[in-house]
Design a protein around this motif. Sequence first.
Motif, PDB file in Angstrom:
ATOM      1  N   GLU A 126       1.224  -1.339   0.165  1.00 46.30           N
ATOM      2  CA  GLU A 126      -0.367  -0.278  -0.087  1.00 46.30           C
ATOM      3  C   GLU A 126       1.097   1.539  -0.334  1.00 46.30           C
ATOM      4  N   SER A 172       6.027   5.717  -6.201  1.00 48.47           N
ATOM      5  CA  SER A 172       5.830   6.107  -7.167  1.00 48.47           C
ATOM      6  C   SER A 172       5.524   7.340  -7.613  1.00 48.47           C
ATOM      7  N   PHE A 173       5.022   7.960  -7.080  1.00 46.26           N
ATOM      8  CA  PHE A 173       4.373   9.640  -6.898  1.00 46.26           C
ATOM      9  C   PHE A 173       5.682  10.687  -6.823  1.00 46.26           C
ATOM     10  N   HIS A 229       3.656   1.801  -1.421  1.00 50.42           N
ATOM     11  CA  HIS A 229       4.545   1.816  -3.064  1.00 50.42           C
ATOM     12  C   HIS A 229       3.470   3.090  -4.407  1.00 50.42           C
ATOM     13  N   GLU A 230       2.018   3.521  -4.187  1.00 53.73           N
ATOM     14  CA  GLU A 230       2.023   4.090  -4.539  1.00 53.73           C
ATOM     15  C   GLU A 230       2.735   5.699  -4.072  1.00 53.73           C
ATOM     16  N   ASN A 266       8.658   2.729  -9.913  1.00 54.31           N
ATOM     17  CA  ASN A 266       7.494   0.843  -9.597  1.00 54.31           C
ATOM     18  C   ASN A 266       8.493  -0.306  -9.390  1.00 54.31           C
TER      19      ASN A 266
END
Length: 332
Positions: A157, A163-164, A159-160, A169
Amino acid sequence: MNDYIDIWRRLTLFHSTNVAQKFLYHCYIKQERQDAAKKSYANCYPFIYYLEHGQNFYSTAKHAPLSIKPVLLFYGMVQLLKACLLTVDAEYPESTSVLAHGVSTRKRKKQSYEFFEDEVKVQKHGLFTHFSEKMFHVKHLAGEKFKMRILLQRIYEIHELFSFYYKENLALDVMYDHLNQKIMIPGKILDHYHMTFNRFKDFIIKELDSFNITSIKDEGPSSYICLTLEHKQKLTPLSCEPFLYGMYDKTYRFPTNMTNIFKTPEITAHYLLLYNLSMICRYETEWWNELLHSYSSDAYPFIIKFLSVTADKVPFLLHYFLLDKFESLKSI
């Protein structure tokens, strides 16, 4: 209904000495203990009290100020772990050495402290090494160190945010057909690992040594690599490493870079992160409050996200540990 919302109601089935005693008895019989009856009677009350005490910590944390949440969440997790340990270790706590936390933090340089670079170090004895070995059959070496940034990467949860903020990735979504025991990994995983299919095939068999893979098929670079597991094997939220489990959307992911952290049970990452954050908010009060009120650190959104996720996910994973064991013993 979302499974993670229903956790505490499901755990109330153990809030009966009759049920708890029978559950522990079957756990100990499976371990071939001659004193299974005696130990199950002795441990049923501590088992229930640990669960109840853990729930109280989590309930309090839900409404507590952010500044003290890490302490409440950490000790809530500790209580749930103790309940789980009683199912696999009838003698817990056999000695005072297992009552210690089992990890330590390093001294900080106040001026240049960076949370992402902070570390926790594993001690020879304590709860961390004890539950890792007894519950997950993982041995950690004394002196082993874990960085906060790496531990955060272990949690699906989060990981986003990677990424942002950093364009990282960290994993690819996979499709899991639990009826036919097929795992479909996107074909572009080969680009991330810089491997041909044949090389990746050898690699994945080695990395997934805890799974019995009956076949691996390449369905084209723009499609999927299909892994078929032996009939009795399955991916579960608690034992799927190196895959990651997403609690809210019930999906699995496969890491794009197979670092050691992805081979470690996720519950250990939560423990280490919560331990360090609980120490920070207790003993590094100035830095902690500056973080919460100045918004000057990139670590802030990661910490806030983690505290939100761990409040749901640790009870979910540990309730899964108990209920999965309960289901497997019902037929005995």
